[in-house]
Write a protein that holds these residues in place. Structure first.
Motif, PDB file in Angstrom:
ATOM      1  N   GLY A  23      38.335  36.817  38.553  1.00 53.26           N
ATOM      2  CA  GLY A  23      37.534  35.624  38.761  1.00 53.26           C
ATOM      3  C   GLY A  23      37.392  34.817  37.494  1.00 53.26           C
ATOM      4  O   GLY A  23      37.995  35.129  36.464  1.00 53.26           O
ATOM      5  N   ALA A  24      36.578  33.780  37.577  1.00 49.82           N
ATOM      6  CA  ALA A  24      36.378  32.874  36.455  1.00 49.82           C
ATOM      7  C   ALA A  24      35.522  33.521  35.375  1.00 49.82           C
ATOM      8  O   ALA A  24      34.758  34.452  35.624  1.00 49.82           O
ATOM      9  N   GLY A  25      35.637  33.002  34.175  1.00 51.14           N
ATOM     10  CA  GLY A  25      34.864  33.515  33.061  1.00 51.14           C
ATOM     11  C   GLY A  25      33.590  32.725  32.832  1.00 51.14           C
ATOM     12  O   GLY A  25      33.329  31.757  33.537  1.00 51.14           O
ATOM     13  N   PRO A  26      32.783  33.115  31.853  1.00 51.11           N
ATOM     14  CA  PRO A  26      33.033  34.286  31.015  1.00 51.11           C
ATOM     15  C   PRO A  26      32.920  35.588  31.805  1.00 51.11           C
ATOM     16  O   PRO A  26      32.069  35.694  32.695  1.00 51.11           O
ATOM     17  N   MET A  27      33.803  36.542  31.492  1.00 49.83           N
ATOM     18  CA  MET A  27      33.831  37.797  32.229  1.00 49.83           C
ATOM     19  C   MET A  27      32.571  38.615  31.944  1.00 49.83           C
ATOM     20  O   MET A  27      32.099  38.679  30.812  1.00 49.83           O
ATOM     21  N   ILE A  39      29.872  53.465  39.594  1.00 55.47           N
ATOM     22  CA  ILE A  39      29.656  53.217  41.017  1.00 55.47           C
ATOM     23  C   ILE A  39      28.174  53.330  41.370  1.00 55.47           C
ATOM     24  O   ILE A  39      27.818  53.460  42.535  1.00 55.47           O
ATOM     25  N   GLY A  40      27.314  53.263  40.362  1.00 56.31           N
ATOM     26  CA  GLY A  40      25.879  53.265  40.597  1.00 56.31           C
ATOM     27  C   GLY A  40      25.410  51.968  41.241  1.00 56.31           C
ATOM     28  O   GLY A  40      26.161  50.982  41.349  1.00 56.31           O
ATOM     29  N   THR A  41      24.162  51.950  41.651  1.00 57.20           N
ATOM     30  CA  THR A  41      23.622  50.837  42.426  1.00 57.20           C
ATOM     31  C   THR A  41      23.756  49.494  41.714  1.00 57.20           C
ATOM     32  O   THR A  41      24.230  48.507  42.287  1.00 57.20           O
ATOM     33  N   LYS A  42      23.354  49.427  40.451  1.00 53.91           N
ATOM     34  CA  LYS A  42      23.385  48.150  39.738  1.00 53.91           C
ATOM     35  C   LYS A  42      24.822  47.692  39.479  1.00 53.91           C
ATOM     36  O   LYS A  42      25.144  46.513  39.651  1.00 53.91           O
ATOM     37  N   ALA A  43      25.677  48.616  39.048  1.00 56.21           N
ATOM     38  CA  ALA A  43      27.069  48.262  38.777  1.00 56.21           C
ATOM     39  C   ALA A  43      27.764  47.778  40.042  1.00 56.21           C
ATOM     40  O   ALA A  43      28.542  46.817  40.012  1.00 56.21           O
ATOM     41  N   GLN A  44      27.481  48.436  41.165  1.00 53.92           N
ATOM     42  CA  GLN A  44      28.099  48.045  42.425  1.00 53.92           C
ATOM     43  C   GLN A  44      27.553  46.701  42.907  1.00 53.92           C
ATOM     44  O   GLN A  44      28.296  45.861  43.420  1.00 53.92           O
ATOM     45  N   ALA A  45      26.256  46.496  42.732  1.00 57.07           N
ATOM     46  CA  ALA A  45      25.660  45.217  43.140  1.00 57.07           C
ATOM     47  C   ALA A  45      26.267  44.058  42.354  1.00 57.07           C
ATOM     48  O   ALA A  45      26.533  42.984  42.916  1.00 57.07           O
ATOM     49  N   LEU A  46      26.513  44.268  41.071  1.00 53.77           N
ATOM     50  CA  LEU A  46      27.148  43.220  40.269  1.00 53.77           C
ATOM     51  C   LEU A  46      28.581  42.976  40.715  1.00 53.77           C
ATOM     52  O   LEU A  46      29.061  41.836  40.689  1.00 53.77           O
ATOM     53  N   ALA A  47      29.282  44.042  41.134  1.00 60.22           N
ATOM     54  CA  ALA A  47      30.645  43.875  41.641  1.00 60.22           C
ATOM     55  C   ALA A  47      30.641  43.021  42.906  1.00 60.22           C
ATOM     56  O   ALA A  47      31.492  42.134  43.085  1.00 60.22           O
ATOM     57  N   GLU A  48      29.693  43.265  43.784  1.00 63.91           N
ATOM     58  CA  GLU A  48      29.599  42.485  45.013  1.00 63.91           C
ATOM     59  C   GLU A  48      29.237  41.032  44.715  1.00 63.91           C
ATOM     60  O   GLU A  48      29.786  40.105  45.324  1.00 63.91           O
ATOM     61  N   TRP A  49      28.307  40.827  43.779  1.00 59.81           N
ATOM     62  CA  TRP A  49      27.956  39.468  43.366  1.00 59.81           C
ATOM     63  C   TRP A  49      29.162  38.758  42.768  1.00 59.81           C
ATOM     64  O   TRP A  49      29.425  37.581  43.077  1.00 59.81           O
ATOM     65  N   ALA A  50      29.918  39.457  41.904  1.00 60.64           N
ATOM     66  CA  ALA A  50      31.077  38.841  41.262  1.00 60.64           C
ATOM     67  C   ALA A  50      32.125  38.438  42.294  1.00 60.64           C
ATOM     68  O   ALA A  50      32.689  37.340  42.230  1.00 60.64           O
ATOM     69  N   ALA A  51      32.389  39.331  43.247  1.00 54.30           N
ATOM     70  CA  ALA A  51      33.375  39.026  44.276  1.00 54.30           C
ATOM     71  C   ALA A  51      32.945  37.825  45.116  1.00 54.30           C
ATOM     72  O   ALA A  51      33.759  36.973  45.476  1.00 54.30           O
ATOM     73  N   SER A  53      30.914  35.379  44.219  1.00 57.07           N
ATOM     74  CA  SER A  53      30.727  34.150  43.447  1.00 57.07           C
ATOM     75  C   SER A  53      31.963  33.744  42.655  1.00 57.07           C
ATOM     76  O   SER A  53      31.928  32.735  41.944  1.00 57.07           O
ATOM     77  N   GLY A  54      33.038  34.541  42.752  1.00 59.90           N
ATOM     78  CA  GLY A  54      34.255  34.202  42.035  1.00 59.90           C
ATOM     79  C   GLY A  54      34.191  34.423  40.543  1.00 59.90           C
ATOM     80  O   GLY A  54      34.879  33.764  39.763  1.00 59.90           O
ATOM     81  N   LEU A  92      41.339  45.100  27.794  1.00 56.73           N
ATOM     82  CA  LEU A  92      41.261  44.751  29.210  1.00 56.73           C
ATOM     83  C   LEU A  92      40.570  43.419  29.481  1.00 56.73           C
ATOM     84  O   LEU A  92      40.449  43.011  30.639  1.00 56.73           O
ATOM     85  N   THR A  93      40.097  42.736  28.455  1.00 56.97           N
ATOM     86  CA  THR A  93      39.407  41.459  28.656  1.00 56.97           C
ATOM     87  C   THR A  93      39.946  40.409  27.699  1.00 56.97           C
ATOM     88  O   THR A  93      40.535  40.727  26.660  1.00 56.97           O
ATOM     89  N   GLN A  94      39.707  39.151  28.073  1.00 48.94           N
ATOM     90  CA  GLN A  94      40.066  38.022  27.226  1.00 48.94           C
ATOM     91  C   GLN A  94      38.921  37.023  27.242  1.00 48.94           C
ATOM     92  O   GLN A  94      38.168  36.944  28.214  1.00 48.94           O
ATOM     93  N   GLY A  95      38.811  36.247  26.171  1.00 43.09           N
ATOM     94  CA  GLY A  95      37.837  35.178  26.141  1.00 43.09           C
ATOM     95  C   GLY A  95      36.416  35.665  25.952  1.00 43.09           C
ATOM     96  O   GLY A  95      36.156  36.836  25.666  1.00 43.09           O
ATOM     97  N   PRO A  96      35.455  34.756  26.140  1.00 50.36           N
ATOM     98  CA  PRO A  96      34.046  35.101  25.945  1.00 50.36           C
ATOM     99  C   PRO A  96      33.557  36.062  27.017  1.00 50.36           C
ATOM    100  O   PRO A  96      34.036  36.045  28.155  1.00 50.36           O
ATOM    101  N   LEU A  97      32.573  36.882  26.643  1.00 46.97           N
ATOM    102  CA  LEU A  97      32.094  37.948  27.522  1.00 46.97           C
ATOM    103  C   LEU A  97      30.578  37.910  27.671  1.00 46.97           C
ATOM    104  O   LEU A  97      29.858  37.520  26.755  1.00 46.97           O
ATOM    105  N   VAL A  98      30.123  38.351  28.839  1.00 47.42           N
ATOM    106  CA  VAL A  98      28.708  38.607  29.088  1.00 47.42           C
ATOM    107  C   VAL A  98      28.552  40.121  29.177  1.00 47.42           C
ATOM    108  O   VAL A  98      29.055  40.750  30.116  1.00 47.42           O
TER     109      VAL A  98
END
Length: 250
Positions: A23-27, A39-51, A53-54, A92-98
């Protein structure tokens, strides 16, 4: 929903498991807690949000955690987990990060931001357990635990979240090398949002507030969730987390 797991080969032959949402950055980069996994609750919730929201997003497991290889007791140190985090950022990443760090991941996020200031655009920290080996864990080791550490180099620490787990003398001594709370400001100047539970039994809110006050940057917001626990994984806590990430990432 879950992404396919992939592995990052480390120089010593260990493999760091990771998953990514394109998806779009910043990653957004997830850094989990001590003995947690991606695969914990917060990490998975962020994955769903990222998917949804692009947004670009990556999560991973440190050595000895989750799906990664490695002996937690024999090799697990702050030095090693910091190296794992930096390898993910560098390879594994490029550009600015969050950076989004939970508990120990908050400490490792800070260490990564100090090591790679040109890459980190902003941070969200959940119950950041900075310096926890020295400031939170070591003072609470009972006499029998100290005896075990002296005799065997390891103490099996009881846990409210499952079976007892090993705390090694090496982990404690190594952790002290990476302490960031002291006389000098923590050299992080990017925007930081800290979410902290007022009822957290593992990271006292005053400890997290000490970090907020020590950060060199001015754009720091400390949010105390009075009835929040350490995990901050309730629906309302997840909503606060996503809102914080959206705010700083925009």
């Amino acid at each position: 929903m879950s992404q396919e797991v992939d592995f990052l080969q480390r120089p010593d032959g260990e493999q760091i498991a990771w998953r990514r949402v394109a998806g779009a950055g910043p990653m957004v980069v997830w850094l989990g807690g001590f003995r947690s996994d991606m695969i914990g609750t917060k990490a998975q919730a962020l994955a769903e949000w990222a998917a949804a929201s692009g947004r670009g997003y990556i999560r991973f497991d440190y050595l000895g955690h989750g799906e990664s290889s490695g002996d937690f007791q024999a090799k697990g140190t702050i030095t090693r987990w910091r190296e794992d985090a930096l390898a993910v950022l560098d390879e594994l990443t490029q550009g600015p990060l969050v950076l989004v760090g939970s508990s120990m991941g908050g400490w490792l996020a800070c260490l990564a931001a100090v090591a790679r200031p040109e890459r980190v655009a902003c941070m969200v920290l959940i119950a950041p357990a900075v310096d926890f080996t020295e400031k939170l864990m070591a003072p609470e080791i009972p006499p029998e635990g100290l005896a075990d550490l002296e005799r065997d180099g390891v103490w099996m620490r009881p846990s409210d979240y499952g079976d007892p787990y090993p705390i090694t003398r090496t982990l404690l001594e190594d952790g002290a090398r990476w302490s960031i709370l002291g006389a000098e400001p923590v050299p992080i100047v990017v925007p930081v949002r800290i979410l902290q539970g007022g009822a957290d039994p593992d990271v006292p809110w005053r400890h997290a507030l000490e970090l907020a006050q020590a950060l060199k940057g001015e754009d720091v917001v400390f949010s105390l969730i009075k009835d929040g626990d350490h995990r901050l994984s309730r629906p309302q806590d997840i909503a606060r987390l996503i809102a914080a990430v959206e705010e700083v990432a925009s």
